[in-house]
Design a protein around this motif. Structure first.
Motif, PDB file in Angstrom:
ATOM      1  N   PHE A 239       0.928  -1.168  -0.167  1.00 19.45           N
ATOM      2  CA  PHE A 239      -0.314  -0.065   0.152  1.00 19.45           C
ATOM      3  C   PHE A 239       0.832   1.174  -0.169  1.00 19.45           C
ATOM      4  O   PHE A 239       0.641   2.093  -0.811  1.00 19.45           O
ATOM      5  N   HIS A 240       1.763   1.116   0.803  1.00 22.91           N
ATOM      6  CA  HIS A 240       2.833   2.642   1.054  1.00 22.91           C
ATOM      7  C   HIS A 240       3.693   2.643  -0.557  1.00 22.91           C
ATOM      8  O   HIS A 240       3.960   3.740  -0.824  1.00 22.91           O
ATOM      9  N   GLU A 241       4.066   1.409  -0.839  1.00 25.38           N
ATOM     10  CA  GLU A 241       4.550   1.461  -2.083  1.00 25.38           C
ATOM     11  C   GLU A 241       3.803   2.197  -3.261  1.00 25.38           C
ATOM     12  O   GLU A 241       4.103   3.113  -4.297  1.00 25.38           O
ATOM     13  N   LEU A 242       2.659   1.617  -3.103  1.00 31.28           N
ATOM     14  CA  LEU A 242       1.573   2.116  -4.194  1.00 31.28           C
ATOM     15  C   LEU A 242       1.241   3.802  -4.040  1.00 31.28           C
ATOM     16  O   LEU A 242       1.437   4.485  -4.885  1.00 31.28           O
ATOM     17  N   GLN A 243       1.318   4.137  -2.805  1.00 32.93           N
ATOM     18  CA  GLN A 243       0.896   5.582  -2.635  1.00 32.93           C
ATOM     19  C   GLN A 243       2.276   6.380  -2.897  1.00 32.93           C
ATOM     20  O   GLN A 243       2.169   7.289  -3.626  1.00 32.93           O
ATOM     21  N   HIS A 244       3.415   5.770  -2.796  1.00 32.00           N
ATOM     22  CA  HIS A 244       4.827   6.412  -3.191  1.00 32.00           C
ATOM     23  C   HIS A 244       4.907   6.479  -4.821  1.00 32.00           C
ATOM     24  O   HIS A 244       5.282   7.550  -5.121  1.00 32.00           O
ATOM     25  N   ARG A 245       4.479   5.609  -5.261  1.00 31.74           N
ATOM     26  CA  ARG A 245       4.553   5.886  -6.813  1.00 31.74           C
ATOM     27  C   ARG A 245       3.526   6.398  -7.404  1.00 31.74           C
ATOM     28  O   ARG A 245       3.882   7.328  -8.180  1.00 31.74           O
ATOM     29  N   VAL A 246       2.098   6.495  -6.926  1.00 32.99           N
ATOM     30  CA  VAL A 246       1.106   7.787  -7.385  1.00 32.99           C
ATOM     31  C   VAL A 246       1.688   8.937  -7.157  1.00 32.99           C
ATOM     32  O   VAL A 246       1.390   9.690  -8.001  1.00 32.99           O
ATOM     33  N   SER A 247       2.122   9.190  -5.935  1.00 34.81           N
ATOM     34  CA  SER A 247       2.954  10.524  -5.637  1.00 34.81           C
ATOM     35  C   SER A 247       3.858  10.743  -6.615  1.00 34.81           C
ATOM     36  O   SER A 247       3.773  12.035  -7.206  1.00 34.81           O
ATOM     37  N   ASN A 248       4.829  10.021  -6.708  1.00 30.15           N
ATOM     38  CA  ASN A 248       5.818  10.189  -7.843  1.00 30.15           C
ATOM     39  C   ASN A 248       5.337  10.422  -9.300  1.00 30.15           C
ATOM     40  O   ASN A 248       5.848  11.395  -9.929  1.00 30.15           O
ATOM     41  N   ASN A 249       4.393   9.781  -9.819  1.00 30.87           N
ATOM     42  CA  ASN A 249       3.776   9.847 -11.114  1.00 30.87           C
ATOM     43  C   ASN A 249       3.101  11.133 -11.121  1.00 30.87           C
ATOM     44  O   ASN A 249       3.281  11.930 -12.247  1.00 30.87           O
ATOM     45  N   LEU A 250       2.366  11.654 -10.096  1.00 34.49           N
ATOM     46  CA  LEU A 250       1.652  13.019 -10.122  1.00 34.49           C
ATOM     47  C   LEU A 250       2.732  14.153 -10.049  1.00 34.49           C
ATOM     48  O   LEU A 250       2.674  15.088 -10.724  1.00 34.49           O
ATOM     49  N   GLN A 251       3.751  13.825  -9.135  1.00 33.91           N
ATOM     50  CA  GLN A 251       4.982  14.899  -9.475  1.00 33.91           C
ATOM     51  C   GLN A 251       5.458  14.948 -10.869  1.00 33.91           C
ATOM     52  O   GLN A 251       5.976  16.183 -11.369  1.00 33.91           O
ATOM     53  N   VAL A 252       5.702  13.912 -11.371  1.00 33.29           N
ATOM     54  CA  VAL A 252       6.332  13.900 -12.836  1.00 33.29           C
ATOM     55  C   VAL A 252       5.402  14.502 -13.609  1.00 33.29           C
ATOM     56  O   VAL A 252       5.850  15.359 -14.549  1.00 33.29           O
TER      57      VAL A 252
ATOM     58  N   ALA B 147      -0.252  22.579 -13.028  1.00 31.46           N
ATOM     59  CA  ALA B 147       0.881  21.966 -12.472  1.00 31.46           C
ATOM     60  C   ALA B 147       0.872  21.951 -11.174  1.00 31.46           C
ATOM     61  O   ALA B 147       1.293  21.230 -10.218  1.00 31.46           O
ATOM     62  N   ARG B 148       0.424  23.254 -10.522  1.00 32.17           N
ATOM     63  CA  ARG B 148       0.212  23.486  -9.200  1.00 32.17           C
ATOM     64  C   ARG B 148      -0.516  22.410  -8.435  1.00 32.17           C
ATOM     65  O   ARG B 148       0.070  21.878  -7.312  1.00 32.17           O
ATOM     66  N   ARG B 149      -1.611  22.060  -9.012  1.00 28.17           N
ATOM     67  CA  ARG B 149      -2.720  21.290  -8.305  1.00 28.17           C
ATOM     68  C   ARG B 149      -2.120  19.842  -8.333  1.00 28.17           C
ATOM     69  O   ARG B 149      -2.131  19.039  -7.476  1.00 28.17           O
ATOM     70  N   LEU B 150      -1.545  19.249  -9.416  1.00 34.12           N
ATOM     71  CA  LEU B 150      -1.329  18.177  -9.571  1.00 34.12           C
ATOM     72  C   LEU B 150       0.136  17.944  -8.592  1.00 34.12           C
ATOM     73  O   LEU B 150       0.252  16.757  -7.925  1.00 34.12           O
ATOM     74  N   GLY B 151       1.104  18.855  -8.693  1.00 31.35           N
ATOM     75  CA  GLY B 151       2.135  18.750  -7.528  1.00 31.35           C
ATOM     76  C   GLY B 151       1.909  18.529  -6.288  1.00 31.35           C
ATOM     77  O   GLY B 151       2.175  17.845  -5.265  1.00 31.35           O
ATOM     78  N   LEU B 152       0.654  19.630  -5.812  1.00 27.43           N
ATOM     79  CA  LEU B 152       0.061  19.610  -4.511  1.00 27.43           C
ATOM     80  C   LEU B 152      -0.522  18.112  -4.323  1.00 27.43           C
ATOM     81  O   LEU B 152      -0.224  17.801  -3.034  1.00 27.43           O
ATOM     82  N   ILE B 153      -1.546  17.590  -5.027  1.00 28.28           N
ATOM     83  CA  ILE B 153      -2.067  16.310  -4.998  1.00 28.28           C
ATOM     84  C   ILE B 153      -0.830  15.176  -4.702  1.00 28.28           C
ATOM     85  O   ILE B 153      -1.162  14.235  -3.959  1.00 28.28           O
ATOM     86  N   GLY B 154       0.290  15.346  -5.436  1.00 31.89           N
ATOM     87  CA  GLY B 154       1.054  14.291  -5.312  1.00 31.89           C
ATOM     88  C   GLY B 154       1.723  14.297  -3.975  1.00 31.89           C
ATOM     89  O   GLY B 154       2.362  13.442  -3.458  1.00 31.89           O
ATOM     90  N   ARG B 155       2.158  15.704  -3.375  1.00 28.27           N
ATOM     91  CA  ARG B 155       2.919  15.788  -2.204  1.00 28.27           C
ATOM     92  C   ARG B 155       1.921  15.132  -1.033  1.00 28.27           C
ATOM     93  O   ARG B 155       2.434  14.698  -0.134  1.00 28.27           O
TER      94      ARG B 155
END
Length: 337
Positions: free
Chosen positions: A145-158, A183-191
């Motif tokens: 689960f944490h790995e999935l969250q990490h990957r989703v967050s990274n993909n949104l940041q990308v 970009a700001r909203r995607l980056g924020l959601i990723g964070r």
């Protein structure tokens, strides 16, 4: 560890000495000897008909502590001692009818005791194995689960980074501003996506949710002079389904305060306050000490995409979102308790 946990832990360790058979035999022999000595001591005061009174506990203890094999060993040894010393003619293996009945009774009871203890220990071992398997699966699920969250967050940041790169090829200012906002909203959601959900899907305390969220928004803004205070007088539970809409509303209100309320300023304070509104609603207010709302501001007539998103998400939560005047500006969200 509590008493119940300690007892459970001891039970799960039975039978003892599975890899030390000689020590198990010696310990069982000691139990048999103690039972025999106690029976000899009690023999003068016991009435006829109790040849096995101290041997039954020895067999049960041997089975429980050292396993069914030692239980059988104790059962046979105790039976022979009782037969020779306390049944029929003393110090003889001769048996009359009453002796046969007594030995048959002893055999049935001992066999039943050993079998029950053996089945209980086997079931306990199986339960302990299943518990360990469940714990391993739970840990694996948590890691995945944490790995999935990490990957989703990274993909949104990308994705946010790609939008920012694409903006360089756009000349139209309105389009560039729209890409900046996206970009700001995607980056924020990723964070913030790493702390939006719980692996078990359980409800969370809103204070525990709001504090890291606000810190992420401030950090994402790149404005270290702005501080945020989270004020919670009466905490409430936040369901997993409400996490993303609430996070986006609070983030949009804070981003609006940072962008407009603190325009031209390096410092500012944002208060995020959670309170009960009559018991049936939860009130979340995002207040800033910035420039305040412009004269004649009407949220219904505003073309701000962020405000429209906030109002739409509030409607998804069966709540309402509004901006009110104050020392600075106040964004107020009301949702069902």
């Amino acid at each position: 560890m509590n008493k119940g946990g300690a007892k459970t832990h001891l039970i799960e360790r039975l039978p003892l000495l599975p890899d030390q058979p000689l020590l198990a035999v010696a310990s069982t022999t000691l139990l048999i000897a103690v039972a025999f000595v106690l029976r000899l001591i009690a023999d003068p005061v016991l009435p006829p008909g109790f040849p096995f009174v101290t041997f039954f506990p020895a067999v049960i203890l041997a089975s429980a502590l050292f396993g069914s094999r030692m239980g059988v060993f104790a059962g046979v040894a105790c039976g022979l001692l009782a037969w020779y010393c306390f049944i029929g003619d003393r110090n003889s293996f001769d048996l009359g009818w009453s002796g046969i009945v007594a030995m048959a009774f002893y055999t049935a009871v001992v066999t039943t005791d050993v079998a029950i203890i053996h089945w209980m220990q086997r079931a306990n071992r199986k339960l302990a194995h299943e518990r360990e398997l469940s714990r391993t699966l739970a840990e694996t699920r948590q890691l995945l689960f944490h790995e999935l969250q990490h990957r989703v967050s990274n993909n949104l940041q990308v994705a946010a980074g790609l939008i920012s790169l694409q903006k360089r090829q756009v000349r139209d200012e309105d389009a560039r501003a729209a890409l900046d906002e996206a970009a700001r909203r995607l980056g924020l959601i990723g964070r913030i996506s790493r702390q939006l959900y719980d692996a078990g899907g359980s409800a969370r305390r809103m204070r525990d949710f709001l504090e890291p969220l606000c810190n992420d928004v401030i950090e994402a803004s790149g404005r270290p002079g702005i501080s945020c205070n989270v004020i919670v007088d009466d905490d409430a539970l936040l369901s997993a389904d409400a996490a993303i809409p609430l996070a986006l509303i609070v983030a949009e209100a804070m981003a609006n305060a940072i962008e407009h309320g603190f325009a031209g300023r390096d410092h500012g304070v944002i208060d995020v306050e959670l309170s009960r509104d009559g018991g049936s609603q939860v009130r979340i207010e995002i207040r800033d000490d910035g420039h305040g709302l412009p004269e004649g501001f009407d949220i219904d007539a505003s073309d701000s995409l962020g405000l429209r998103i906030a109002r739409t998400l509030a409607g998804q939560l069966d709540g309402s979102f509004e901006l009110v005047r104050g020392t600075g500006a106040t964004a107020r969200l009301l949702i069902p308790a």
